[in-house]
Scaffold this motif. Structure first.
Motif, short mmCIF file in Angstrom:
data_model
loop_
_atom_site.label_atom_id
_atom_site.label_comp_id
_atom_site.label_asym_id
_atom_site.label_seq_id
_atom_site.Cartn_x
_atom_site.Cartn_y
_atom_site.Cartn_z
N MET A 121 70.76 49.29 -13.01
CA MET A 121 70.90 50.16 -12.19
C MET A 121 71.07 51.52 -12.80
O MET A 121 71.62 51.70 -13.74
CB MET A 121 71.94 49.96 -11.12
N ASP A 122 70.03 52.65 -12.28
CA ASP A 122 70.13 53.80 -13.01
C ASP A 122 71.35 54.43 -12.35
O ASP A 122 72.01 54.35 -11.63
CB ASP A 122 68.98 54.68 -12.55
N SER A 123 71.97 55.46 -13.55
CA SER A 123 73.33 55.96 -13.16
C SER A 123 72.76 57.21 -12.36
O SER A 123 71.60 57.79 -12.13
CB SER A 123 73.59 56.69 -14.62
N ARG A 147 60.63 58.88 -12.28
CA ARG A 147 61.34 57.92 -12.33
C ARG A 147 62.43 58.24 -11.51
O ARG A 147 62.80 56.90 -10.58
CB ARG A 147 61.82 57.71 -13.71
N SER A 148 63.06 59.11 -11.37
CA SER A 148 63.96 59.40 -10.40
C SER A 148 63.70 59.44 -8.92
O SER A 148 64.38 58.91 -7.92
CB SER A 148 64.89 60.76 -10.80
N ALA A 149 62.64 59.80 -8.52
CA ALA A 149 61.81 59.84 -7.26
C ALA A 149 61.59 58.43 -6.78
O ALA A 149 61.52 58.09 -5.65
CB ALA A 149 60.62 60.59 -6.95
N LEU A 150 61.33 57.41 -7.84
CA LEU A 150 61.35 55.93 -7.16
C LEU A 150 62.79 55.19 -7.16
O LEU A 150 62.69 54.19 -6.57
CB LEU A 150 60.23 55.36 -8.44
N ALA A 172 67.46 65.45 -12.49
CA ALA A 172 66.98 64.30 -13.13
C ALA A 172 67.16 64.43 -14.75
O ALA A 172 66.91 65.20 -15.44
CB ALA A 172 65.52 64.09 -13.00
N ASN A 173 67.96 63.33 -15.00
CA ASN A 173 68.54 63.21 -16.22
C ASN A 173 67.33 62.59 -17.08
O ASN A 173 67.13 61.15 -16.94
CB ASN A 173 69.86 62.49 -16.58
#
Length: 216
Positions: free
Chosen positions: A1-3, A34-37, A20-21
């Motif tokens: 899972m993304d942080s 990637r963050s938007a998904l 977005a990191n």
């Protein structure tokens, strides 16, 4: 899972923006995509649109709360899901009662029919929601079913191990005693030599030729 994207303090000036990191060597465009998904970000944006009755909610804080809940689910804690479904069941029950009340007070038959249909749909959804809660609390038992091939006149069970030697295909028995006779024109049941009719049995003596014009 993304942080969860890091939040340095509360951004009151832009409460609906998140950072977005980017990973090492990742471009800013790919990091944003990637963050938007991420499921929590997509769900957070949708929840934000449906939660305007609660005032101005900061998107970053909402995503953090969603991330906490998803981590609990992945670790096996379904308490939040049970509570949510139970609350939704009560909400559906309220919708059912309101629509049923409107149906009984409807002036025209078309309105009564429409309200009753919607009320029964809400009632069905309420029942399905409680069934979902029951399945979470009491998961169904998993079992194995023994396979059986049933045909006319006999039953074959495919559970035992087959013999390691020999062919698995059914072969024709060369010594069949019940082979159908006279399946060929050359084969007859009576293999004896035909004999000419005699006078030993007068009843079986051949009748002479009868000419209808001479023997009236």
């Amino acid at each position: 899972m993304d942080s969860v994207p890091e939040r340095k303090g509360s951004n009151r000036a832009r409460p609906h923006e998140i950072s977005a990191n980017a990973k090492p060597g990742e471009s800013e465009t790919n990091a944003v995509a990637r963050s938007a998904l991420r499921p929590t970000i997509r769900a957070g944006v949708s929840i934000l649109e449906y939660s305007k009755a609660y005032g101005d909610i900061e998107l970053g804080a909402l995503i953090e709360a969603l991330s906490d809940q998803t981590e609990k689910v992945t670790s096996g804690d379904l308490g939040r899901g049970e509570a949510m479904l139970a609350a939704q069941a009560h909400t559906l029950d309220a919708i059912f009662n309101e629509l049923a009340r409107r149906a009984i007070n409807a002036e025209y038959m078309d309105n009564l029919d429409r309200y009753l249909r919607l009320a029964l749909k809400a009632q069905a959804q309420c029942r399905m929601t409680w069934e979902a809660v029951s399945s979470i609390k009491n998961p169904p038992m998993m079992g194995y079913v023994r396979q059986a091939n049933i045909a006319h006149g006999h039953q074959q069970v495919n559970n035992g191990s087959e013999r390691s030697s020999g062919s698995h295909r059914v072969r024709e028995n060369p010594d069949m005693k019940n082979r159908l006779l006279e399946e060929d024109d050359e084969q007859r049941l009576d293999t004896g030599t035909p004999q000419a009719a005699g006078t030993a049995d007068p009843e079986l003596v051949p009748v002479g030729k009868v000419d209808g014009s001479e023997n009236g």
